[in-house]
Design an enzyme around this catalytic site. Structure first.
Site, PDB file in Angstrom:
ATOM      1  CB  CYS A 454      -0.939   0.002   1.192  1.00 46.28           C
ATOM      2  SG  CYS A 454      -0.104  -0.196   2.783  1.00 46.28           S
ATOM      3  CG  HIS A 827      -3.677   0.508   4.970  1.00 46.71           C
ATOM      4  ND1 HIS A 827      -3.252  -0.259   3.912  1.00 46.71           N
ATOM      5  CD2 HIS A 827      -4.762   1.214   4.524  1.00 46.71           C
ATOM      6  CE1 HIS A 827      -4.052  -0.031   2.871  1.00 46.71           C
ATOM      7  NE2 HIS A 827      -4.955   0.853   3.218  1.00 46.71           N
TER       8      HIS A 827
END
Length: 996
Positions: A454, A827
């Site tokens: 990510c 994330h």
């Protein structure tokens, strides 16, 4: 009297003489007479009407019949009986081989005189059966029109119950066989009138009996989907569809496209014949039904049907634009067919040879219809140019043909392409197809997470949304010897043109992977960004130039061209320069060093250094280099900070400097003092812009981006162990170091240094402080006397030029957010918008481009949230409040784009101007072909997946097909339908209960 009348009619006297004699006979008929004489006269008038070889004889027969029907009703009723009518309808009248064609006209004439008679009901019952029999014999259009006229005038004769449904179905069968034999204009008009009468009868029946609609449509679809018929059914069937209520469309289309009993060949045949209906001149809403069916097929992923039908029919649809009477419907169908066929250029290229001739014809026609169609066609063509670039040799004749027509802006083009793509069609049954992903309604494409990647996905999407950088990368030519940049170009091209909802960046990841990164582990996105930009820069620096168009640009002087010619694309887009100065506090000697940067790493001030009040202004002694931008003389330049601000030594108090500013809290023209207790210069309750500025301001004890930049630019004392070795003093001395920006980058990248090493725990910890992000930022940039003079000259300013600082305005375009408490975990996702230079219509382009107003830039540009494969609409409010709602989600990397204006360098103005003129760049053919092939592969994958997952539907409780209830006996009409949760109201009288 009948003998006299017959002799007169058959005589050779002139018609005017005959007419006088006939008048006498008719007047005599109004008098009372015996039944036998009436019967003889009725027989003669019937013979004249049905077998008369001239119009005059038939008119005489009609007049006599009307007189006897009016003045001798009892005798007329006795003559006009059920047995006589049955004989007329079944056996005809006249000699064999020459049966009369006027039987239906005769019956219609006689019915008006027996409506109140006792025998009326028995005659109506007979006619209800006989008209059904007649229709089953497939009469000619003329005879069908007579039946329709009879039933329209006398609706008591329309079949009822199950026979009515059968009658409608058989009438549609008749229409399906209608053909206009003659090509004469009068014959064509008569044929159209006949068809209109027949379809008008269907409309009348459907209005009074809605339960007949769906079984009629079933019969219609059976006809047009038949693959056994050697001859295609008549386009006159289009006249039937125009009277189907549009509120039934969704249910009918949904059931058709999800009916497993309909084969692909049948569906392809049906939709192909429907598309042929655009040539039917009397059709209404035909285009809506065709488009609805095409969208329905796209929603259930039946792409092979759509591809085949589009390629086989699009040229025929296009040819109908030549005819005004069918142009509107044909253009609607053409627009959808082209805008939805986005996986390949094949459909559009089929039309290229025909477009110039059509444009010339429409211009010659010079009508409102032609003008409107030309504008819509030009918009459609430019959408195709945008979608399928890279064919200049093919497009040149078309471009020449439409050059005088309006060109849609890029937002309009993207909107049209985004809402019409096959992959954007929503399927109401999608919940039963969990693996069938559809493209985001935003039109943007996501990136697949390949295992804790990510960090890369967020950076790629941020770079992609930097439109000037994206355009330059996509303009990269073949054979450039820059492998990593080429892979980035391919990735950007797929993000721009793919039909997939998300694509895999696996190839680019393997090429751009930093060697010290651990596979499968979370990484620092800022570290990856620095490595990526450095790789791209070094790759081009070896001599592989990709941006040579600036040499040819007339927007840049030779001196400026020479200055920027040796810059790489990364330097042009993200490169800035910074001057580091160190001043010895003993001898006041200053040493300086200029260095390039692609991002600014902003540390957090110590905890004891807070902002004052609710503004983003730091205390005077802690502010970096000052700059002044008086509101009435915006180009006035300030001097060096060490001229106006003494070093903070005893006896030399510091003068109040100006900090980095944010826009949005006050209008640029306002003469507000940023050092006062409140820098908000506009009433927030009155101006939404100021309210937004207040929202972006930090709470009392929090930080803002300007705070961090000011701290970065503020002087640093070098004392004790950090003393500076002064060459002039030849010893270690206390000194002051300061950083000054000397060249602002086109895209300013700011990294907030949230991760620090804790020596006590020997781990990297994250600073979770909320940092407010301004949507517009003013940055101080040091200018040379020459640059200052150039600014004054361009602005025609009378102020004396001199070396000093100027403010450069930047607009926020991307925010990469880290969610978590450690750089090794968590994330990444990003918020982005595409900042471009919006120039109002009609604004002169001489001199420097005038920047759009703050309101235009700040509030009209759509924000998007990119979270791996998921892309959604967002807003700046979400960007501002993300940390407030989710404390572990903090802004980490920011992208700002320099706004063109008086402070912009010529390079940035040239880049902005090129983007405005050319929009999205053309791709080379190899890349376009690769995208087209992948789009076709994706459509095939989706269709295969949809078919394999039909079990999801078959496992559900069965809902009746949209025609099945009408095949039941009437006795079953009151049974429950099973379509609603209560299983009630599902009889054939409720067509709404027959759809999902």
């Amino acid at each position: 009297m009948d003998k006299i009348l017959e002799a007169v009619v058959m005589s050779s006297y002139p018609n005017n003489v005959k007419q006088g004699l006939v008048r006498r006979v008719i007047e005599a008929a109004k008098q009372p007479m015996d039944s036998e004489q009436c019967w003889s006269m009725l027989e003669l008038s019937t013979k004249l009407y049905l077998t008369g070889d001239t119009k005059y004889k038939r008119e005489i027969g009609k007049e006599v019949l009307e007189v006897y029907g009016h003045y001798h009703p009892e005798e007329f009723e006795e003559f006009f009986n059920v047995r006589f009518l049955l004989s007329l309808l079944q056996e005809g009248y006249g000699p064999l081989g020459k049966r009369s064609h006027y039987v239906l006209d005769y019956i219609q004439l006689g019915l008006q005189f027996i409506l109140e008679s006792p025998s009326a009901n028995s005659i109506f019952s007979l006619l209800r059966i006989e008209v059904l029999r007649k229709v089953c014999e497939r009469p000619s259009p003329k005879q069908c029109a007579k039946i329709s006229k009879l039933l329209t005038q006398h609706p008591q004769c329309i079949p009822t119950g199950k026979h009515q449904v059968l009658f409608c179905q058989q009438l549609i069968r008749c229409i399906g066989q209608f053909q206009c034999i003659s090509e004469g204009e009068e014959d064509i008009m008569e044929f159209l009138e006949q068809v209109n009468k027949v379809s008008g009868l269907l409309q009348r029946i459907w209005r009074t009996q809605t339960s007949a609609i769906l079984p009629s449509l079933k019969e219609l679809f059976t006809i047009i989907s038949s693959t056994e018929e050697q001859e295609a059914p008549s386009n006159a069937l289009a006249s039937v569809v125009q009277f189907v209520p549009l509120e039934l469309m969704d249910g009918v289309i949904r059931n058709l496209t999800n009916d497993d009993s309909i084969t692909d060949v049948q569906m392809m045949t049906a939709i192909g014949r429907m598309i042929d209906w655009v040539s039917w001149p009397l059709g209404k809403n035909i285009d809506k039904w065709i488009i609805a069916l095409l969208k329905g097929l796209a929603a259930v992923k039946k792409f092979s049907i759509l591809i085949e039908v589009t390629l086989s029919k699009i040229e025929k649809v296009f040819s109908k634009l030549l005819y005004p009477i069918v142009r509107e419907g044909a253009l609607s169908v053409l627009q959808y067919m082209l805008l939805s066929f986005q996986h390949s250029h094949e459909a559009f290229h089929l039309l290229l040879p025909h477009i110039p001739r059509l444009v010339a014809s429409l211009k010659k026609e010079d009508s409102n219809s032609a003008t409107s169609s030309l504008e819509q066609l030009a918009e459609l063509i430019h959408c195709m140019f945008f979608r399928f670039s890279g064919f200049p040799d093919l497009y040149e004749p078309v471009l020449e043909a439409v050059k005088a027509l309006p060109i849609p802006n890029e937002d309009r083009i993207k909107h049209l392409l985004g809402q019409n793509a096959w992959t954007s069609q929503k399927n109401e049954l999608a919940c039963f197809y969990p693996r069938l992903a559809s493209k985001s309604e935003t039109g943007k494409i996501g990136l697949i997470n390949l295992g804790n990647t990510c960090y890369m996905n967020s950076i790629i999407q941020s770079l992609f949304m930097a439109s000037d950088f994206r355009h330059s990368v996509l303009n990269l030519t073949e054979g450039n010897s820059q492998p990593l940049m080429t892979k980035l170009q391919w990735l950007f091209a797929f993000l721009e043109h793919s039909q997939r909802p998300a694509i895999s960046p696996e190839s680019f990841l393997s090429a751009s992977w930093p060697p010290w990164f651990t596979p499968g582990a979370q990484q620092d996105c800022s570290e990856y960004l620095k490595y990526l930009l450095d790789r791209l820069h070094e790759e081009e620096k070896t001599g592989k130039r990709i941006y040579q168009k600036l040499k040819e640009s007339s927007l840049m002087s030779q001196a400026v061209e020479h200055h920027y010619l040796n810059k790489t694309l990364i330097e042009k887009m993200f490169g800035g320069k910074m001057m580091t100065k160190i001043r010895c506090l003993k001898c006041l000697n200053v040493s300086s060093r200029e260095e390039a940067f692609t991002d600014l790493s902003l540390a957090f001030p110590p905890a004891d250094r807070h902002v004052r009040g609710s503004t983003s202004v730091l205390p005077v002694e802690e502010i970096g280099p000052q700059f002044i931008e008086p509101p009435e003389n915006p180009s006035q330049l300030t001097g060096s900070p060490w001229v106006q601000r003494k070093a903070p030594m005893a006896g030399h108090p510091a003068a109040p400097p100006m900090p980095v500013e944010t826009l949005g809290s006050q209008e640029p023209e306002e003469a507000a003092n940023p050092l006062s207790g409140n820098a908000i210069g506009v009433d927030a309750a009155k101006d939404p812009l100021s309210a937004f500025g207040e929202q972006a301001c930090a709470p009392k004890d929090s930080r803002s981006v300007p705070d961090l930049i000011n701290y970065f630019l503020s002087p640093e004392r070098l004392t004790a162990e950090n003393k500076y070795h002064c060459e002039k003093c030849a010893s270690l001395q206390d000194a002051e170091k300061v950083a000054e920006l000397t060249e602002g980058p086109h895209y300013l990248i700011l990294t907030l240094l949230r991760f620090s090493f804790d020596p006590r725990t020997m781990k990297r910890k994250k600073i979770l402080d909320n940092v407010s992000i301004p949507v517009v930022l003013k940055l101080p940039v040091l200018v040379t006397p020459e640059e200052a003079e150039e600014v004054c000259r361009r602005e025609k300013d009378r102020a004396a030029p001199g070396s000093g600082f100027m403010s450069v305005v930047y607009d926020l375009c991307s925010v990469v957010v880290h969610s978590g408490i450690s750089s090794e975990s968590g994330h990444y996702y990003c918020y982005s918008r595409e900042c471009t230079d919006t120039i109002p219509h009609g604004q002169p382009r001489d001199g420097a481009p005038k920047p759009a107003s703050d309101k235009q830039v700040d509030f009209e540009i759509q924000w998007y949230l990119f979270n791996d494969t998921r892309v959604s609409f967002s807003s700046f409010e979400s960007v501002s409040n993300v940390t407030s709602f989710f404390p572990k989600d903090t802004a980490y990397v920011l992208f700002y784009r320099q706004r063109p204006g008086r402070q912009s360098c010529p390079l940035h103005e040239a880049l902005a101007e090129a983007g405005r003129l050319h929009g999205e760049p053309s791709l080379h053919k190899e890349l376009m072909e690769a995208i087209s092939k992948d789009n076709i592969l994706y459509l095939q994958e989706q269709e295969k997946e949809a078919r394999n997952r039909a079990a999801y539907i078959s496992a559900l409780p069965k809902s009746p097909l949209w025609w099945r209830d009408f095949d039941r006996d009437k006795d079953d009409d009151n049974s429950s339908g099973g379509c609603s949760p209560a299983a009630g109201g599902g009889g054939s009288g409720s067509f709404h209960g027959l759809v999902f």
